[in-house]
Scaffold this motif. Structure first.
Motif, PDB file in Angstrom:
ATOM      1  N   THR A 146      -4.861  -3.456  -0.879  1.00  0.00           N
ATOM      2  CA  THR A 146      -4.083  -3.903   0.276  1.00  0.00           C
ATOM      3  C   THR A 146      -2.717  -4.429  -0.161  1.00  0.00           C
ATOM      4  OG1 THR A 146      -6.167  -4.517   1.368  1.00  0.00           O
ATOM      5  CG2 THR A 146      -4.126  -5.354   2.329  1.00  0.00           C
ATOM      6  N   ASP A 194      -0.540  -1.622  -1.320  1.00  0.00           N
ATOM      7  CA  ASP A 194      -0.368  -0.630  -0.259  1.00  0.00           C
ATOM      8  C   ASP A 194      -0.965   0.723  -0.638  1.00  0.00           C
ATOM      9  OD1 ASP A 194       0.379   0.123   2.282  1.00  0.00           O
ATOM     10  OD2 ASP A 194       2.350   0.837   1.676  1.00  0.00           O
ATOM     11  N   ASP A 212      -3.558   3.595   0.254  1.00  0.00           N
ATOM     12  CA  ASP A 212      -4.058   4.063   1.541  1.00  0.00           C
ATOM     13  C   ASP A 212      -5.589   4.095   1.546  1.00  0.00           C
ATOM     14  OD1 ASP A 212      -4.032   5.060   4.103  1.00  0.00           O
ATOM     15  OD2 ASP A 212      -3.924   7.150   3.453  1.00  0.00           O
ATOM     16  N   LYS A 244      -9.302  -2.464   5.995  1.00  0.00           N
ATOM     17  CA  LYS A 244      -8.000  -2.863   5.463  1.00  0.00           C
ATOM     18  C   LYS A 244      -7.288  -3.806   6.427  1.00  0.00           C
ATOM     19  CE  LYS A 244      -3.775  -0.919   3.441  1.00  0.00           C
ATOM     20  NZ  LYS A 244      -3.037   0.326   3.126  1.00  0.00           N
ATOM     21  N   ILE A 292      -5.506  -7.433   5.738  1.00  0.00           N
ATOM     22  CA  ILE A 292      -4.091  -7.647   6.056  1.00  0.00           C
ATOM     23  C   ILE A 292      -3.922  -8.911   6.891  1.00  0.00           C
ATOM     24  CG2 ILE A 292      -2.158  -6.731   7.405  1.00  0.00           C
ATOM     25  CD1 ILE A 292      -2.986  -3.941   6.498  1.00  0.00           C
TER      26      ILE A 292
END
Length: 546
Positions: free
Chosen positions: A413, A416, A418, A535, A539
């Motif tokens: 996370t 970044d 995916d 995810k 976040i």
């Protein structure tokens, strides 16, 4: 001379069939099938002199004859007044003798054929070159499996509900100008229920279901695989609306790598042609299943073919509880569903079905009225290691696994990477990347691969051997960075550069995670509770901390 040879083979074939008929008469089941109500009457009237249980049937012997009822229809409490005998069928010695006899006859006929085939072929050359093809017609079936019969597929059901609605109301979509995907690819490990899901779609949509395995298209004779594909699609079009399901499509749809295999390529080309030939009004959808999406030819995956992919993962704890509940619904039991879900980390749907069935059979053998937790504990190892070793963890191992996966999820996370969801049972977090990557993007993926080890070292000062998969992938990525992509300190590769980059990225990952203890604890708590986390959840937690 030739006539004599043909007479001999006729005698051998006749002898073979006579032996087969005799064996059938000896080994066939002479019992009469009865209903549950009839079985209960025989037991209540004390007409039964002996009860024999096998894997498939329970046999009730009376003075008037022998009766059988399927094991799935009875419960152990019916036989509390009887001593149940457990049998595995006919004696092992008899089966061994039968096997030796059949192999002996078959071996003799094969040797005779090998010795005389040239003479026979020479007498009729047209017969020797004539292809033997299967003319069996392709028939549709009406599945009896619905989504209500399958537990733990909530997200998959939502994905497929649109397909079902389209099959029921195609005009609604056409009038709106929308087009349904021609192909849906179910991707997931073996045993998660991909075939059952496809059948459930056909059942819910109330349309014919055409099933073929990828291996059925792999023919010895050139052109037969392509013909089989054509026949399949022709039959489906005649019965539209319909669903075509191709299981293990990777058997016929592997990437074309330049090595010639005319028959397989012809079959694949025919499949691509048939899918391209769909008309908007054909009302046919192709569903395929695979556990090897990375080996499929890119032509299959492009838009207009299998342009919708649905990933069917191993069930989480709550999904396992749902699956187990369905399997136990018709079985008398005194069990803790949540405890069973906790002890089956890494089990797929098929393994859970086998576990419940083995526990029920053990209960029946022991003449207990209900299936208990003790039965499950006794058969768990049999299910685990009878097929293949699954990821089964004790409490200490699970704590390390949770910490390891939490570190990977947080790092992915932060850097970044995916991904949508991480499961506690996942060995790999993201699929392989084939698109070109910048140096910092490759380094971010390497940090994600090292994050599990870093998290465990921070918390426990050790990590488990299961880190090997990620460590190997990280080392290979660094090796490619230096040797293939020239991304080292110099354009020339060296082992010292590999070690230096690996150590540097590990220290950076460890420093990042050490500053995010609150986030790591949060992710671990979620993974302990439900064995999965998205995810977006990470976040939101990061936004509250940073």
């Amino acid at each position: 001379m030739l006539k004599s040879k043909y007479n001999n083979i006729a005698i051998y074939v006749s002898a073979f069939f006579i032996i087969a008929l005799v064996l059938f008469a000896i080994l066939r089941d002479t019992s009469d099938a009865i209903t549950l109500r009839d079985a209960q009457k025989l037991l209540e009237n004390h007409s039964v002199t002996k009860v024999i249980a096998t894997k498939e049937y329970v046999y009730l012997k009376t003075r008037k004859g022998l009766y059988k009822i399927a094991s799935s229809q009875v419960s152990p409490k019916m036989f509390v007044d009887y001593e149940v005998e457990i049998e595995n069928g006919q004696s092992s010695l008899l089966y061994l003798l039968v096997l030796i006899l059949m192999l002996g006859v078959g071996s003799f006929m094969f040797r005779w054929y090998q010795k005389n085939k040239m003479l026979i072929h020479a007498s009729n050359p047209l017969d020797s070159t004539a292809p033997i093809s299967s003319n069996e017609p392709i028939q549709a079936i009406r599945p009896n499996v619905s989504f209500d019969d399958i537990g733990g597929i909530g997200e998959v059901k939502i994905e497929l509900s649109e397909i079902i609605d389209f099959m029921k109301n195609p005009k609604r979509y056409r009038n709106f100008g929308a087009r349904m995907p021609r192909g849906v690819l179910l991707v997931g490990p073996p045993g998660v229920g991909k075939t059952m899901i496809a059948k459930a779609v056909a059942k819910e949509a109330d349309v014919p279901f055409f099933y073929q395995s990828g291996a059925s298209f792999v023919q010895i004779y050139v052109g037969m695989g392509a013909k089989r594909v054509h026949d399949l699609f022709t039959a489906a079009k005649k019965n539209a609306p319909a669903i075509i399901f191709i299981d293990e499509i990777d058997a016929v749809g592997k990437k074309r790598d330049g090595n010639r295999n005319d028959e397989r390529e012809a079959t694949l080309n025919q499949l691509l042609t048939e899918m391209d030939g769909f008309e908007e009004s054909s009302d046919i959808i192709v569903i395929a299943a695979t556990n090897k999406i990375d080996v499929l030819d890119n032509a299959l995956l492009r838009a207009g073919r299998f342009d919708r992919r649905i990933f069917v993962d191993l069930p989480t704890k709550h999904e396992r509880a749902s699956i187990i509940s369905k399997y136990l619904a018709s079985i008398p039991n005194e069990t803790d569903i949540n405890a069973l879900a906790n002890m089956t980390v890494g089990f797929n749907g098929a393994s859970l079905a086998a576990l419940v069935n083995e526990a029920a059979l053990l209960s029946l053998r022991q003449n207990t009225a209900r299936v208990t937790m003790e039965h499950f504990y006794q058969v768990k190892d049999k299910v685990m290691f009878g097929k293949r070793k699954l990821l089964i963890l004790n409490e200490e191992q699970k704590a390390h696994r949770v910490c390891y996966q939490a570190g990977k999820a947080v790092a992915a996370t932060v850097f970044d990477i995916d991904f949508e969801k991480l499961l506690l049972s996942n060995e790999t977090m993201t699929p392989p990347v084939t698109t070109p990557l910048l140096k910092h993007e490759i380094e971010s993926r390497i940090k994600m691969l090292l994050a599990g080890v870093a998290a465990c070292e921070l918390k426990y000062n050790e990590h488990s051997s299961s880190a090997k998969v990620d460590l190997d992938e990280a080392k290979q990525a660094i090796k490619e960075m230096i040797e293939d992509f020239g991304m080292g300190e110099t354009l020339f590769a060296s082992k010292e550069q590999e070690d230096s980059i690996l150590n540097k990225l590990y220290l950076e990952t460890r420093e990042t995670l050490s500053s995010l203890n609150a986030v790591l604890d949060y992710v671990e708590g979620i993974l302990f509770e439900r064995e999965s986390i998205t995810k977006n959840e990470i976040i939101r937690k990061l936004d509250g901390v940073l």
